[in-house]
Design a protein around this motif. Sequence first.
Motif, mmCIF file in Angstrom:
data_model
loop_
_atom_site.group_PDB
_atom_site.id
_atom_site.type_symbol
_atom_site.label_atom_id
_atom_site.label_comp_id
_atom_site.label_asym_id
_atom_site.label_seq_id
_atom_site.Cartn_x
_atom_site.Cartn_y
_atom_site.Cartn_z
ATOM 1 N N TYR A 57 0.782 -1.233 0.000
ATOM 2 C CA TYR A 57 0.000 0.000 0.000
ATOM 3 C C TYR A 57 0.820 1.294 0.000
ATOM 4 N N GLY A 58 2.130 1.207 0.065
ATOM 5 C CA GLY A 58 2.940 2.404 -0.129
ATOM 6 C C GLY A 58 3.105 3.305 1.070
ATOM 7 N N GLY A 59 2.576 2.912 2.221
ATOM 8 C CA GLY A 59 2.740 3.735 3.416
ATOM 9 C C GLY A 59 3.866 3.208 4.279
ATOM 10 N N ALA A 60 3.524 2.382 5.265
ATOM 11 C CA ALA A 60 4.517 1.775 6.153
ATOM 12 C C ALA A 60 4.654 0.293 5.821
ATOM 13 N N ILE A 61 5.828 -0.260 6.144
ATOM 14 C CA ILE A 61 6.071 -1.675 5.900
ATOM 15 C C ILE A 61 6.830 -2.241 7.079
ATOM 16 N N ALA A 62 6.526 -3.496 7.456
ATOM 17 C CA ALA A 62 7.186 -4.110 8.607
ATOM 18 C C ALA A 62 7.321 -5.608 8.398
ATOM 19 N N TYR A 63 8.548 -6.089 8.493
ATOM 20 C CA TYR A 63 8.800 -7.519 8.516
ATOM 21 C C TYR A 63 8.419 -8.080 9.879
ATOM 22 N N VAL A 64 7.999 -9.331 9.915
ATOM 23 C CA VAL A 64 8.050 -10.116 11.137
ATOM 24 C C VAL A 64 9.497 -10.562 11.255
ATOM 25 N N PRO A 65 10.229 -10.113 12.286
ATOM 26 C CA PRO A 65 11.675 -10.366 12.350
ATOM 27 C C PRO A 65 12.027 -11.848 12.181
ATOM 28 N N GLY A 66 13.073 -12.089 11.382
ATOM 29 C CA GLY A 66 13.578 -13.434 11.191
ATOM 30 C C GLY A 66 12.732 -14.318 10.304
ATOM 31 N N SER A 67 11.833 -13.728 9.530
ATOM 32 C CA SER A 67 10.924 -14.525 8.709
ATOM 33 C C SER A 67 10.870 -13.978 7.290
ATOM 34 N N ASN A 68 10.014 -14.613 6.460
ATOM 35 C CA ASN A 68 9.723 -14.120 5.116
ATOM 36 C C ASN A 68 8.427 -13.329 5.080
ATOM 37 N N LEU A 94 6.646 -7.036 16.524
ATOM 38 C CA LEU A 94 7.707 -7.553 17.389
ATOM 39 C C LEU A 94 8.065 -8.968 16.991
ATOM 40 N N ASP A 95 7.044 -9.773 16.700
ATOM 41 C CA ASP A 95 7.213 -11.156 16.301
ATOM 42 C C ASP A 95 5.941 -11.602 15.586
ATOM 43 N N LYS A 96 5.793 -12.896 15.362
ATOM 44 C CA LYS A 96 4.657 -13.400 14.599
ATOM 45 C C LYS A 96 3.331 -13.262 15.326
ATOM 46 N N ASP A 97 3.375 -12.949 16.620
ATOM 47 C CA ASP A 97 2.144 -12.850 17.405
ATOM 48 C C ASP A 97 1.813 -11.430 17.852
ATOM 49 N N THR A 98 2.756 -10.507 17.785
ATOM 50 C CA THR A 98 2.584 -9.179 18.367
ATOM 51 C C THR A 98 2.834 -8.095 17.329
ATOM 52 N N GLY A 99 1.783 -7.350 16.994
ATOM 53 C CA GLY A 99 1.901 -6.270 16.033
ATOM 54 C C GLY A 99 0.816 -5.236 16.217
ATOM 55 N N TYR A 100 1.090 -3.987 15.790
ATOM 56 C CA TYR A 100 0.145 -2.879 15.935
ATOM 57 C C TYR A 100 0.170 -2.015 14.680
ATOM 58 N N SER A 101 -0.949 -1.321 14.470
ATOM 59 C CA SER A 101 -1.037 -0.342 13.401
ATOM 60 C C SER A 101 -1.838 0.853 13.903
ATOM 61 N N GLY A 102 -1.506 2.035 13.402
ATOM 62 C CA GLY A 102 -2.168 3.247 13.852
ATOM 63 C C GLY A 102 -3.420 3.559 13.062
ATOM 64 N N GLY A 103 -4.416 4.083 13.758
ATOM 65 C CA GLY A 103 -5.634 4.566 13.128
ATOM 66 C C GLY A 103 -5.936 5.967 13.614
ATOM 67 N N PHE A 104 -7.203 6.350 13.583
ATOM 68 C CA PHE A 104 -7.631 7.672 14.040
ATOM 69 C C PHE A 104 -8.710 7.509 15.108
ATOM 70 N N SER A 105 -8.602 8.322 16.160
ATOM 71 C CA SER A 105 -9.580 8.251 17.238
ATOM 72 C C SER A 105 -10.828 9.056 16.875
#
Length: 434
Positions: free
Chosen positions: A278-289, A327-338
């Motif tokens: 989507y061209g905004g932010a990108i994040a790997y799950v560390p140590g994975s594909n 952080l890993d395959k189980d822990t992740g966050y994304s920002g929205g609007f309140s």
Amino acid sequence: MVLRLLTLFLFITASTQAQFWTENASGFPLTTTGLSKIHIVDDNVAWATGYDGTNPNVNVQRFTTTSDAGATWTAGTIDVGNTTLGISNISGVNASTAYVAVHPTAAGQQGGVWQTTDTGATWTRQTGAAFNSTSSFANVIHFFNATDGVAIGDPAGGFWEIYVTTNGGTSYTRMPSANIPAPATNEVGYLAQYTHLNDNIWFTTSTGRVYHSADKGVNWSVFQSPLSDFGGTNLSGDISFSTPSKGLIQDNSGNLFITQDAGTTWNVVNVSGTGFPYGGAIAYVPGSNRVVSTGGNTAFAGTSYSTDNGTTWTNVSTDQHIDVAFLDKDTGYSGGFSTLSTQDGVYVYSDNVLSTFDDLATQGFSIYPNPTTDFIKLLSINAIEKVEIYDLNVRLLMSPENTDQINISHLATGAYLLKVSSNGTTSTQQLLKN
């Protein structure tokens, strides 16, 4: 080894979209406050900053934090003694202690690094990270643990202004120019444009270069990326690394570039699938594909994920997502609007699609979604020859011939055994029906 997707949904249902993210209240008291610059400390603790989602030029000094894995968030004000100073980013080390990089927004102001040890009730400037030159501009603060941190600023005095601490900020040492490749003419960094992995940290610049340190900010190298600028008006980008050698760059048009040699060479990723970056932010799950892409532009908004280093994408939603961090395959966050302090504003990863692929390495196949209410699909390293579903008393209930889409909606709620025969071997996993 090439993975073969033996069952592929050509659509993502609303239930699957909701499963990937659960939206919780960010705690920000003002409506349309955006949540960004997320820093995940551990399985339970994360910090983030807020900004004005209606007019990003309005200066906002706010943070929010969670200590219960994203279920609840507590917001507060970052009081640095001057309401016109800008907040570059935030980095936490536990539930009560965090640091912010602060930058000037007008001539004559002085930024630097501030610390809180009482969950944001008070903030104290750390004088060791001086940032007191007329050209000083703090872009990043990052703590690798409770003691080791690095503050990164634009060039000042002819070389990058980078400070390292090994005692939690009680004192800082500016890294000498000999440790850092020289900046290009008029080259600067950008607010919070960095990524980190273990002792490694990378930051991006206005000339499309990426600086990398493998020893917590003491010594640096630099490489040229395929982009000419990471924060320009027409061209910008984000970067994420899965290992010290393997990383992805995503530009604001959704183009991807991958390196497997720590940035020496980059290759275009030819994307496919039912989704796209989507061209905004990108994040790997560390140590994975596995990698997640988000977009916050109203004309290019959504979330998608890839399990093969960005080649094949599956769309999740078309909601606005400002930032993303895993952080890993189980822990992740994304920002929205309140919209209200007690309603929405932060997305918490709540799926298992990013972890099901671990079963491939140990058992040869994986089930998704699992648990499920109706249909399942299978991923297998080899062609599937036979599928059987048993109850826990090992009574055969189903032996579907069509593995493209297995409907188990008629089964009672509970646990089952799913047996797959492939390439002369048989493996069994537990299947949960909701």
